[in-house]
Write a protein that holds these residues in place. Structure first.
Motif, mmCIF file in Angstrom:
data_model
loop_
_atom_site.group_PDB
_atom_site.id
_atom_site.type_symbol
_atom_site.label_atom_id
_atom_site.label_comp_id
_atom_site.label_asym_id
_atom_site.label_seq_id
_atom_site.Cartn_x
_atom_site.Cartn_y
_atom_site.Cartn_z
ATOM 1 N N GLN A 199 9.704 -11.743 5.632
ATOM 2 C CA GLN A 199 8.255 -11.566 5.765
ATOM 3 C C GLN A 199 7.751 -10.647 4.657
ATOM 4 O O GLN A 199 8.317 -9.589 4.403
ATOM 5 N N PHE A 200 6.655 -11.075 4.010
ATOM 6 C CA PHE A 200 6.070 -10.316 2.911
ATOM 7 C C PHE A 200 4.596 -10.047 3.223
ATOM 8 O O PHE A 200 3.848 -10.968 3.565
ATOM 9 N N LEU A 201 4.187 -8.799 3.090
ATOM 10 C CA LEU A 201 2.802 -8.418 3.379
ATOM 11 C C LEU A 201 1.913 -8.741 2.185
ATOM 12 O O LEU A 201 2.163 -8.291 1.072
ATOM 13 N N PHE A 202 0.847 -9.519 2.429
ATOM 14 C CA PHE A 202 -0.128 -9.845 1.397
ATOM 15 C C PHE A 202 -1.362 -8.942 1.486
ATOM 16 O O PHE A 202 -1.912 -8.533 0.479
ATOM 17 N N ALA A 203 -1.804 -8.678 2.723
ATOM 18 C CA ALA A 203 -2.995 -7.839 2.909
ATOM 19 C C ALA A 203 -2.860 -7.085 4.217
ATOM 20 O O ALA A 203 -2.672 -7.698 5.271
ATOM 21 N N ASN A 204 -2.973 -5.764 4.164
ATOM 22 C CA ASN A 204 -2.856 -4.943 5.368
ATOM 23 C C ASN A 204 -4.224 -4.782 6.020
ATOM 24 O O ASN A 204 -5.257 -5.097 5.439
ATOM 25 N N LYS A 205 -4.229 -4.308 7.250
ATOM 26 C CA LYS A 205 -5.485 -4.074 7.967
ATOM 27 C C LYS A 205 -6.249 -2.943 7.296
ATOM 28 O O LYS A 205 -5.685 -1.891 6.998
ATOM 29 N N SER A 206 -7.544 -3.162 7.100
ATOM 30 C CA SER A 206 -8.378 -2.116 6.525
ATOM 31 C C SER A 206 -8.720 -1.048 7.562
ATOM 32 O O SER A 206 -9.036 0.075 7.231
#
Length: 267
Positions: free
Chosen positions: A128-135
């Motif tokens: 699993q690769f994070l593209f966009a985290n929660k703002s």
């Protein structure tokens, strides 16, 4: 006099705050402590410090050719990367399946020509690769998952119940048996579809491999709760052809899109 008024005001304010704190229920106190802890973890992640080391999640899955359930357990190496171990159990339906009811009998409907139920059970690993985290705590994080593993294709016999015109009573037959020729006049045999308990004594297994890339959108309110939607595709290849329907070409390779609704928790 002025100093005395200031002192009295300060003491009154302190007493008021203390009274408010004492008036809070244990439930309210726990809720505030939890909120403070989550806020601290969110701030830590924003600063690049990993807050959650593992997670687990259950999923309800819809394929373009079936449905199923899943369970996974993941381990985070950093904020941006994780390894996920998964198990999925699905039922894959043939595109030519069509239920037919007997207008002259309330019996369960049948699927003309169906030979086997097909249940792929998948055991695999994904990265699993994070593209966009929660703002913020109410945001959405986007991750990309890619991986695969072993797919065990279980075939359960599709057994119909029909009238036994030779000995009387009822009997169970399959479309791939000589008795299937009797279905030139199916209404005369008063057929009914198999129940959930039929066919398990005639299970066959065909091993294979699968590949599954997908995108996950996690909209959980707090980072410690996992509530997500995952979409992607699955490619499966089996060691031999899978018999699902008579008079249709048997396949070894299957390709489908999927949608999964997931719920879980992080620790």
């Amino acid at each position: 006099m002025k100093k005395l008024l200031i002192l009295i005001t300060a003491l009154a304010f302190s007493f008021s705050v203390h009274a408010q704190e004492n008036s809070k229920s244990p439930k309210q106190i726990r809720k505030e402590e939890k909120r403070a802890k989550i806020n601290a973890l969110i701030k830590a992640e924003e600063e690049g410090v990993i807050a959650y080391r593992k997670h687990y999640a259950f999923g309800i899955k819809l394929n373009t050719d079936g449905y199923g359930i899943s369970f996974e357990k993941g381990y985070s190496k950093s904020i941006k990367r994780a390894t996920i171990y998964q198990i999925e159990i699905t039922e894959r339906k043939h595109q030519k399946e069509e239920k037919q009811s007997n207008l002259f009998s309330p019996a369960a409907p049948i699927i003309y020509g169906k030979v086997n139920y097909f249940y792929p059970v998948k055991l695999g690993v994904q990265k699993q690769f994070l593209f966009a985290n929660k703002s913020n705590k109410n945001g959405v994080s986007i991750t990309g998952n890619v991986g695969g593993g072993i797919s065990l294709g279980f075939l359960r016999a599709y057994e119909l119940e029909v009238d036994d015109q030779t000995n009387g009573g009822r009997k169970h037959i399959r479309y791939d048996s000589p008795d299937s020729l009797l279905f030139a006049n199916p209404i005369g045999l008063n057929p009914s579809g198999p129940g959930l308990g039929r066919g398990w004594d005639n299970i066959k297994m065909t091993p294979g491999l699968y590949l599954k890339p997908g995108l996950r959108f996690d909209y959980g309110r707090y980072n410690d709760l996992l509530a997500a939607i995952e979409v992607g595709v699955i490619a499966e290849f089996y060691s031999k052809k899978i018999p699902q329907m008579l008079f249709n070409e048997e396949k070894q390779f299957f390709f489908s899109a999927y949608f999964t609704l997931m719920f879980g928790k992080r620790k």
